[in-house]
Motif scaffolding. Sequence first.
Motif, PDB file in Angstrom:
ATOM      1  N   CYS A   1     -16.691   3.746  42.608  1.00  0.00           N
ATOM      2  CA  CYS A   1     -17.205   3.341  41.292  1.00  0.00           C
ATOM      3  C   CYS A   1     -18.556   2.655  41.371  1.00  0.00           C
ATOM      4  CB  CYS A   1     -16.195   2.426  40.600  1.00  0.00           C
ATOM      5  SG  CYS A   1     -14.758   3.289  39.936  1.00  0.00           S
ATOM      6  N   ASP A   2     -18.754   1.778  42.359  1.00  0.00           N
ATOM      7  CA  ASP A   2     -20.019   1.057  42.359  1.00  0.00           C
ATOM      8  C   ASP A   2     -21.154   1.819  43.018  1.00  0.00           C
ATOM      9  OD1 ASP A   2     -18.696   0.531  44.760  1.00  0.00           O
ATOM     10  OD2 ASP A   2     -19.402  -1.527  44.917  1.00  0.00           O
ATOM     11  N   LEU A   3     -20.947   3.096  43.301  1.00  0.00           N
ATOM     12  CA  LEU A   3     -22.104   3.964  43.509  1.00  0.00           C
ATOM     13  C   LEU A   3     -22.874   4.113  42.203  1.00  0.00           C
ATOM     14  CD1 LEU A   3     -20.658   6.983  45.543  1.00  0.00           C
ATOM     15  CD2 LEU A   3     -22.062   5.111  46.432  1.00  0.00           C
ATOM     16  N   PHE A   4     -22.145   4.056  41.095  1.00  0.00           N
ATOM     17  CA  PHE A   4     -22.718   4.415  39.803  1.00  0.00           C
ATOM     18  C   PHE A   4     -22.922   3.231  38.859  1.00  0.00           C
ATOM     19  CE2 PHE A   4     -20.137   7.968  41.396  1.00  0.00           C
ATOM     20  CZ  PHE A   4     -21.114   8.939  41.503  1.00  0.00           C
ATOM     21  N   GLY A   5     -22.050   2.238  38.914  1.00  0.00           N
ATOM     22  CA  GLY A   5     -22.142   1.131  37.963  1.00  0.00           C
ATOM     23  C   GLY A   5     -21.848  -0.191  38.627  1.00  0.00           C
ATOM     24  N   SER A   6     -22.133  -1.266  37.924  1.00  0.00           N
ATOM     25  CA  SER A   6     -21.864  -2.609  38.436  1.00  0.00           C
ATOM     26  C   SER A   6     -20.465  -3.040  38.039  1.00  0.00           C
ATOM     27  CB  SER A   6     -22.889  -3.591  37.870  1.00  0.00           C
ATOM     28  OG  SER A   6     -22.637  -3.824  36.491  1.00  0.00           O
ATOM     29  N   ALA A   7     -20.079  -4.235  38.480  1.00  0.00           N
ATOM     30  CA  ALA A   7     -18.782  -4.779  38.068  1.00  0.00           C
ATOM     31  C   ALA A   7     -18.716  -4.993  36.568  1.00  0.00           C
ATOM     32  CB  ALA A   7     -18.511  -6.091  38.799  1.00  0.00           C
ATOM     33  N   ALA A   8     -19.865  -5.141  35.947  1.00  0.00           N
ATOM     34  CA  ALA A   8     -19.906  -5.327  34.493  1.00  0.00           C
ATOM     35  C   ALA A   8     -19.736  -4.020  33.741  1.00  0.00           C
ATOM     36  CB  ALA A   8     -21.231  -5.984  34.093  1.00  0.00           C
ATOM     37  N   ASP A   9     -19.788  -2.898  34.444  1.00  0.00           N
ATOM     38  CA  ASP A   9     -19.611  -1.587  33.814  1.00  0.00           C
ATOM     39  C   ASP A   9     -18.163  -1.126  33.931  1.00  0.00           C
ATOM     40  OD1 ASP A   9     -22.322  -1.087  33.026  1.00  0.00           O
ATOM     41  OD2 ASP A   9     -22.810  -0.742  35.135  1.00  0.00           O
ATOM     42  N   ASP A  10     -17.851  -0.038  33.279  1.00  0.00           N
ATOM     43  CA  ASP A  10     -16.526   0.552  33.354  1.00  0.00           C
ATOM     44  C   ASP A  10     -16.553   1.647  34.401  1.00  0.00           C
ATOM     45  OD1 ASP A  10     -13.991   1.458  32.963  1.00  0.00           O
ATOM     46  OD2 ASP A  10     -14.371   2.394  31.025  1.00  0.00           O
ATOM     47  N   CYS A  11     -16.342   1.265  35.651  1.00  0.00           N
ATOM     48  CA  CYS A  11     -16.404   2.166  36.797  1.00  0.00           C
ATOM     49  C   CYS A  11     -17.782   2.817  36.884  1.00  0.00           C
ATOM     50  CB  CYS A  11     -15.294   3.205  36.762  1.00  0.00           C
ATOM     51  SG  CYS A  11     -15.141   4.149  38.322  1.00  0.00           S
ATOM     52  N   ALA A  12     -17.981   3.978  36.374  1.00  0.00           N
ATOM     53  CA  ALA A  12     -19.238   4.695  36.583  1.00  0.00           C
ATOM     54  C   ALA A  12     -20.313   4.344  35.563  1.00  0.00           C
ATOM     55  CB  ALA A  12     -18.983   6.197  36.567  1.00  0.00           C
ATOM     56  N   GLU A  13     -19.922   4.067  34.328  1.00  0.00           N
ATOM     57  CA  GLU A  13     -20.912   3.893  33.270  1.00  0.00           C
ATOM     58  C   GLU A  13     -20.564   2.671  32.429  1.00  0.00           C
ATOM     59  OE1 GLU A  13     -22.084   7.708  31.281  1.00  0.00           O
ATOM     60  OE2 GLU A  13     -20.355   8.442  32.401  1.00  0.00           O
ATOM     61  N   GLY A  14     -21.578   2.086  31.789  1.00  0.00           N
ATOM     62  CA  GLY A  14     -21.349   0.942  30.929  1.00  0.00           C
ATOM     63  C   GLY A  14     -22.655   0.317  30.485  1.00  0.00           C
ATOM     64  N   GLY A  15     -22.542  -0.841  29.838  1.00  0.00           N
ATOM     65  CA  GLY A  15     -23.710  -1.472  29.259  1.00  0.00           C
ATOM     66  C   GLY A  15     -24.743  -1.899  30.274  1.00  0.00           C
ATOM     67  N   ASP A  16     -24.306  -2.396  31.424  1.00  0.00           N
ATOM     68  CA  ASP A  16     -25.264  -2.835  32.439  1.00  0.00           C
ATOM     69  C   ASP A  16     -26.060  -1.652  32.964  1.00  0.00           C
ATOM     70  OD1 ASP A  16     -26.552  -4.667  34.099  1.00  0.00           O
ATOM     71  OD2 ASP A  16     -25.021  -4.560  35.663  1.00  0.00           O
ATOM     72  N   ARG A  17     -25.385  -0.574  33.244  1.00  0.00           N
ATOM     73  CA  ARG A  17     -26.089   0.612  33.708  1.00  0.00           C
ATOM     74  C   ARG A  17     -27.037   1.143  32.628  1.00  0.00           C
ATOM     75  NH1 ARG A  17     -23.339   6.307  35.812  1.00  0.00           N
ATOM     76  NH2 ARG A  17     -25.017   7.616  35.078  1.00  0.00           N
ATOM     77  N   ASN A  18     -26.583   1.168  31.399  1.00  0.00           N
ATOM     78  CA  ASN A  18     -27.438   1.658  30.325  1.00  0.00           C
ATOM     79  C   ASN A  18     -28.690   0.803  30.154  1.00  0.00           C
ATOM     80  OD1 ASN A  18     -25.701   3.772  29.764  1.00  0.00           O
ATOM     81  ND2 ASN A  18     -24.556   2.614  28.213  1.00  0.00           N
ATOM     82  N   ALA A  19     -28.548  -0.501  30.450  1.00  0.00           N
ATOM     83  CA  ALA A  19     -29.697  -1.399  30.359  1.00  0.00           C
ATOM     84  C   ALA A  19     -30.686  -1.189  31.503  1.00  0.00           C
ATOM     85  CB  ALA A  19     -29.221  -2.843  30.344  1.00  0.00           C
ATOM     86  N   HIS A  20     -30.311  -0.364  32.471  1.00  0.00           N
ATOM     87  CA  HIS A  20     -31.193  -0.074  33.599  1.00  0.00           C
ATOM     88  C   HIS A  20     -31.509   1.416  33.667  1.00  0.00           C
ATOM     89  CE1 HIS A  20     -29.643  -4.076  34.590  1.00  0.00           C
ATOM     90  NE2 HIS A  20     -30.751  -4.219  35.302  1.00  0.00           N
ATOM     91  N   GLY A  21     -31.774   1.950  32.499  1.00  0.00           N
ATOM     92  CA  GLY A  21     -32.231   3.327  32.402  1.00  0.00           C
ATOM     93  C   GLY A  21     -31.164   4.366  32.647  1.00  0.00           C
ATOM     94  N   GLY A  22     -29.892   3.941  32.644  1.00  0.00           N
ATOM     95  CA  GLY A  22     -28.822   4.884  32.904  1.00  0.00           C
ATOM     96  C   GLY A  22     -28.738   5.350  34.343  1.00  0.00           C
TER      97      GLY A  22
END
Length: 584
Positions: free
Chosen positions: A296-317
């Motif tokens: 999961c954290d290949l794709f998103g942070s702990a603040a995200d839902d496994c692969a995708e989420g708000g933190d990832r979206n805030a960093h250009g996806g």
Amino acid sequence: MSSAFLSRTAIAAALAAFAPFAAMQTARPAAAAVAVSVDTGADVHPFSPLIFGIAYGDGARNAAIGYPLRRWGGNSATRYNWQVDVHNTASDWYFENIPGASDRSHVPPLGNDADAFIGEARAYGADVLLTIPTIGWTPRADSPQQHPYFAGFSVAKYGVQEPPNPWSAATDPWDPDAGSGECLPAHNPSPDCVAYSEGYHLVNNDPHDTSSEVAPAFWKDWIAHLQATFGGAANGGVRYYSLDNEVMLWNSTHRDVHPAPTTFDETWNKAFAYGGAIKQQDPAAKVTGPVTWGYCDLFGSAADDCAEGGDRNAHGGMPFVAWYLQQICAHPLAGGARAVDYLDLHYYPQGGVALNDDDSPSTAARRLRALKELYDPDWVSESWIADLGDNDANHYSKPNLIPRVRGWIDQYCPGTKLAITEYNWGNDGTVSGAVAQAELFGIFAREGVDMATRWVAPEANSLAERAFTLFLDYDGAGARVAGNSVRAQSANGDQVGAYAFNSGGRTMVLLTNKTTTAQDVNIAFASVPGTAWTLYGFDATHAVHSIGTGAPAGTSVSLTGLPAMSANLLVVTGADSIFRNGFD
């Protein structure tokens, strides 16, 4: 059984001399031999001996096997106070501060765990990968040396607690005030007993119950001590430092001091600060990060839902690891050095095959198929990873781990090396896990992994240890697989895996029989490989040993009856120098 592997020109004589073996051969159903091709002039690249690393292990046994790299890591390494030799067990064991050396009249204490660990490894020539905590907390210097220890969730302070799982107690059996941090409102009516995804946690505890805040300078002083004791990275000391351990799990594993989910920005900011501090103290040292926990954290942070989420979206996806690589190259340290030199990942196959004693036929087959998660772009994981779907260019259901991250490295930070510092394909006593371990080395070499450490070192004389021995001492006299990875292809990789290596006058071919029946193999070399061959191998009942010898028939070697569920190393010697593609 020592004559089970002979060139076809010697089979008739062998059958006459060994009647029991002949009976076995005639009883075995006829099956087509698996074709393997080897070209020592194609796909040639050197591979690193650091792929044969382990975590921890007994010092004397590690020396006997000759592991080239020993890792100090894991959950307890996140909170280690080098000044007093105390670590915190985190959620692994009731969030307790556990003492090491008893005499604290020296800093660090004489005989402390870290110095002993490093000294054992360096004594037999192994490198060390040492975790530098970046969480910002370390066990208190006044931590007791006797029970009761400081604990993150005191029952006296925070109320009644619950078993963390069906097979554990609510409190440490030796320290009944050390609680699990789990609760139920019916038993603990505190407003700090709060629901989360799988139950109830105690929250708002005081991190100072166990820990003190520390900054990067605290760890610079540790490195200075290590330099004074063992030398610097360029002079026989610790050469490799990792930036903590599984940072995206801090809010669960270390939630008593870091309850908030770790984010993209926190991870990178700490990498830059702590990596910079390490390089400032020892410029020759190499740093690994971010030390992910899994898929999961290949794709998103702990603040995200496994692969995708708000933190990832805030960093250009961008996938987290791709973004992290981008930061490494976009933000060099003063003078141009990088804060991080190795992309450091952890990877455990899911679906009940890692850290598991199950060696049933179905699990064994699934365990060996899971190797394809590391390199096959079309392979769909046989686990919950498949549930992530395949609805965009990330192809979440198809891990393709090493080519995926190597592509990110090439795109976002060329020159970064790749480390897989935790992995496990089955417990020590599983023969399928041992065969998988042997094939992992072939995959790591072929796919360009620069460093790898198994979790953890195999037990002495275990099946898993045999896989390391096949590569580190296949003849019992110190011969190792080394040099270059070269092209090897199996016509049926699900039956017999094939990987080839070349070093000076030796061509070495790893053949893994992943099936429950013996397999014949015909190897076709692109050029005459040499004048003589010896086959080494192990299976469920035989440790690594010399199985048979022969001579190539021109560019061909045929082997009969590779045992079921086995790993085998064909070593061909006597090649003309014009065919040598490696080095000794």
